[in-house]
Design a protein around this motif. Structure first.
Motif, PDB file in Angstrom:
ATOM      1  N   GLU A   1      -9.198  -9.201  10.742  1.00  0.00           N
ATOM      2  CA  GLU A   1      -8.422  -9.256   9.517  1.00  0.00           C
ATOM      3  C   GLU A   1      -8.922  -9.894   8.324  1.00  0.00           C
ATOM      4  N   VAL A   2      -9.479 -11.119   8.718  1.00  0.00           N
ATOM      5  CA  VAL A   2     -10.025 -12.144   7.712  1.00  0.00           C
ATOM      6  C   VAL A   2     -11.337 -11.432   7.388  1.00  0.00           C
ATOM      7  N   ALA A   3     -11.989 -11.184   8.235  1.00  0.00           N
ATOM      8  CA  ALA A   3     -13.482 -10.581   7.984  1.00  0.00           C
ATOM      9  C   ALA A   3     -13.266  -9.138   7.025  1.00  0.00           C
ATOM     10  N   ALA A   4     -12.263  -8.382   7.216  1.00  0.00           N
ATOM     11  CA  ALA A   4     -11.776  -7.274   6.445  1.00  0.00           C
ATOM     12  C   ALA A   4     -11.573  -7.435   4.926  1.00  0.00           C
ATOM     13  N   VAL A   5     -10.770  -8.554   4.918  1.00  0.00           N
ATOM     14  CA  VAL A   5     -10.361  -8.989   3.387  1.00  0.00           C
ATOM     15  C   VAL A   5     -11.517  -9.362   2.893  1.00  0.00           C
ATOM     16  N   ARG A   6     -12.242 -10.358   3.591  1.00  0.00           N
ATOM     17  CA  ARG A   6     -13.703 -11.085   2.835  1.00  0.00           C
ATOM     18  C   ARG A   6     -14.613 -10.117   2.395  1.00  0.00           C
ATOM     19  N   GLU A   7     -14.577  -9.026   3.314  1.00  0.00           N
ATOM     20  CA  GLU A   7     -15.440  -7.871   2.957  1.00  0.00           C
ATOM     21  C   GLU A   7     -15.126  -7.202   1.623  1.00  0.00           C
ATOM     22  N   LEU A   8     -13.939  -6.819   1.604  1.00  0.00           N
ATOM     23  CA  LEU A   8     -13.243  -6.437   0.528  1.00  0.00           C
ATOM     24  C   LEU A   8     -13.633  -7.111  -0.800  1.00  0.00           C
ATOM     25  N   ALA A   9     -13.371  -8.268  -0.782  1.00  0.00           N
ATOM     26  CA  ALA A   9     -13.542  -9.012  -2.080  1.00  0.00           C
ATOM     27  C   ALA A   9     -15.114  -9.246  -2.155  1.00  0.00           C
ATOM     28  N   GLU A  10     -16.088  -9.370  -1.265  1.00  0.00           N
ATOM     29  CA  GLU A  10     -17.397  -9.723  -1.418  1.00  0.00           C
ATOM     30  C   GLU A  10     -18.109  -8.285  -2.064  1.00  0.00           C
ATOM     31  N   GLU A  11     -17.704  -7.328  -1.329  1.00  0.00           N
ATOM     32  CA  GLU A  11     -18.492  -6.081  -1.831  1.00  0.00           C
ATOM     33  C   GLU A  11     -17.824  -5.385  -3.056  1.00  0.00           C
TER      34      GLU A  11
ATOM     35  N   ALA B   1     -15.559  -5.135  10.834  1.00  0.00           N
ATOM     36  CA  ALA B   1     -14.245  -5.021  10.327  1.00  0.00           C
ATOM     37  C   ALA B   1     -14.421  -4.092   9.280  1.00  0.00           C
ATOM     38  N   LEU B   2     -13.678  -3.155   8.996  1.00  0.00           N
ATOM     39  CA  LEU B   2     -13.825  -2.055   7.928  1.00  0.00           C
ATOM     40  C   LEU B   2     -12.325  -1.991   7.404  1.00  0.00           C
ATOM     41  N   ILE B   3     -12.259  -1.776   6.062  1.00  0.00           N
ATOM     42  CA  ILE B   3     -10.907  -1.821   5.393  1.00  0.00           C
ATOM     43  C   ILE B   3     -10.708  -0.406   4.573  1.00  0.00           C
ATOM     44  N   LEU B   4      -9.483   0.083   4.538  1.00  0.00           N
ATOM     45  CA  LEU B   4      -9.132   1.209   3.648  1.00  0.00           C
ATOM     46  C   LEU B   4      -8.345   0.665   2.562  1.00  0.00           C
ATOM     47  N   PRO B   5      -9.078   0.383   1.488  1.00  0.00           N
ATOM     48  CA  PRO B   5      -8.263  -0.158   0.158  1.00  0.00           C
ATOM     49  C   PRO B   5      -7.843   0.886  -0.982  1.00  0.00           C
ATOM     50  N   ILE B   6      -6.494   0.900  -1.078  1.00  0.00           N
ATOM     51  CA  ILE B   6      -5.890   1.667  -1.845  1.00  0.00           C
ATOM     52  C   ILE B   6      -5.200   1.017  -2.981  1.00  0.00           C
ATOM     53  N   THR B   7      -5.527   1.423  -4.291  1.00  0.00           N
ATOM     54  CA  THR B   7      -4.810   1.077  -5.714  1.00  0.00           C
ATOM     55  C   THR B   7      -3.422   1.331  -5.991  1.00  0.00           C
ATOM     56  N   THR B   8      -2.961   0.753  -6.760  1.00  0.00           N
ATOM     57  CA  THR B   8      -1.603   1.190  -7.168  1.00  0.00           C
ATOM     58  C   THR B   8      -1.755   2.757  -7.669  1.00  0.00           C
ATOM     59  N   ASN B   9      -2.930   2.986  -8.508  1.00  0.00           N
ATOM     60  CA  ASN B   9      -2.900   4.496  -9.118  1.00  0.00           C
ATOM     61  C   ASN B   9      -3.026   5.471  -7.857  1.00  0.00           C
ATOM     62  N   GLN B  10      -3.170   5.100  -6.679  1.00  0.00           N
ATOM     63  CA  GLN B  10      -3.554   5.863  -5.523  1.00  0.00           C
ATOM     64  C   GLN B  10      -4.909   6.272  -5.490  1.00  0.00           C
ATOM     65  N   GLU B  11      -5.916   5.390  -5.680  1.00  0.00           N
ATOM     66  CA  GLU B  11      -7.213   5.562  -5.630  1.00  0.00           C
ATOM     67  C   GLU B  11      -7.759   4.563  -4.437  1.00  0.00           C
ATOM     68  N   ILE B  12      -8.811   5.200  -3.907  1.00  0.00           N
ATOM     69  CA  ILE B  12      -9.361   4.577  -2.750  1.00  0.00           C
ATOM     70  C   ILE B  12     -10.546   4.017  -3.368  1.00  0.00           C
ATOM     71  N   VAL B  13     -10.803   2.603  -2.848  1.00  0.00           N
ATOM     72  CA  VAL B  13     -11.964   1.842  -3.520  1.00  0.00           C
ATOM     73  C   VAL B  13     -13.119   1.736  -2.353  1.00  0.00           C
ATOM     74  N   PHE B  14     -14.026   2.854  -2.544  1.00  0.00           N
ATOM     75  CA  PHE B  14     -15.298   2.904  -1.949  1.00  0.00           C
ATOM     76  C   PHE B  14     -16.405   1.951  -2.538  1.00  0.00           C
ATOM     77  N   VAL B  15     -17.453   1.815  -1.652  1.00  0.00           N
ATOM     78  CA  VAL B  15     -18.751   1.302  -1.922  1.00  0.00           C
ATOM     79  C   VAL B  15     -19.820   2.460  -1.845  1.00  0.00           C
ATOM     80  N   ARG B  16     -20.887   2.570  -2.588  1.00  0.00           N
ATOM     81  CA  ARG B  16     -21.999   3.461  -2.326  1.00  0.00           C
ATOM     82  C   ARG B  16     -23.271   2.466  -2.295  1.00  0.00           C
ATOM     83  N   GLN B  17     -23.970   2.580  -1.301  1.00  0.00           N
ATOM     84  CA  GLN B  17     -24.919   1.852  -0.954  1.00  0.00           C
ATOM     85  C   GLN B  17     -26.036   2.465  -0.134  1.00  0.00           C
TER      86      GLN B  17
END
Length: 186
Positions: free
Chosen positions: A89-99, A48-64
């Motif tokens: 969908e649940v997995a994508a939201v979970r990964e967003l919160a965890e990471e 599950a992969l999620i493209l998260p966008i903030t209200t400031n039109q920034e994408i939340v990425f992870v670097r690892q």
């Protein structure tokens, strides 16, 4: 439509059966009658992969760090999951919160893609989340050391062209997700 035929599995056995890695060896017969006795298949979990966008039109990425390649990568939050235990969908939201510590109230499915169907069994389930908000600290697994990076939406395509963002699932989600947003804003 062509008259191609599927390959026939004559025998199959697990040659590596570990919780983190499963490999199956198939003996197959090709449509032309030739036999291949050592076709190896990686049995991998769904992603599950999620493209998260903030209200400031920034994408939340992870670097690892990614050990198989021995380098650091900028990616979208993602992770493996068992579809018998939770939805994509649940997995994508979970990964967003965890990471990242970010959460979302609304998730939209972008697409489901095959990762590498020549050798791997899994699919990548892509989601889009707008108006994500940071509400907590990361909850990382023992093997994770993740830096959260915010990149303006307008800078993403340049970063892909320059090779700074180069992971296939992430690139696919970005192109599909940004195209989806563009189409819905017209």
């Amino acid at each position: 439509m062509t008259n191609f035929k599927k390959w026939t599995i004559l025998k199959s056995k697990m040659v590596l059966d570990h919780p983190w890695c499963q490999v199956r060896q198939d003996e197959i017969e090709l449509p032309n009658g030739k036999i291949i006795d050592d076709y190896f298949v990686n049995i991998k979990p769904e992603v599950a992969l999620i493209l998260p966008i903030t209200t400031n039109q920034e994408i939340v990425f992870v670097r690892q760090y990614r050990h198989a390649v021995g380098d650091f990568f900028i990616e979208l939050p993602a992770g493996g999951f068992n579809p018998h235990q939770e939805s994509a969908e649940v997995a994508a939201v979970r990964e967003l919160a965890e990471e990242t510590g970010y959460i979302t109230q609304q998730v939209r499915k972008i697409a489901t893609l095959y990762d590498k169907p020549s050798k791997d069994t899994n699919q990548i389930h892509l989601f889009l989340a707008e108006n994500v908000v940071k509400v907590k600290e990361q909850q990382l697994d023992i093997t994770e050391e993740i830096e959260v990076i915010l990149i303006p939406v307008d800078a993403v395509l340049t970063k892909i062209a320059q090779g700074e963002i180069a992971v296939a699932g992430t690139v696919a989600a970005l192109f599909l997700g940004l195209n989806f947003l563009k189409a819905s804003n017209c």
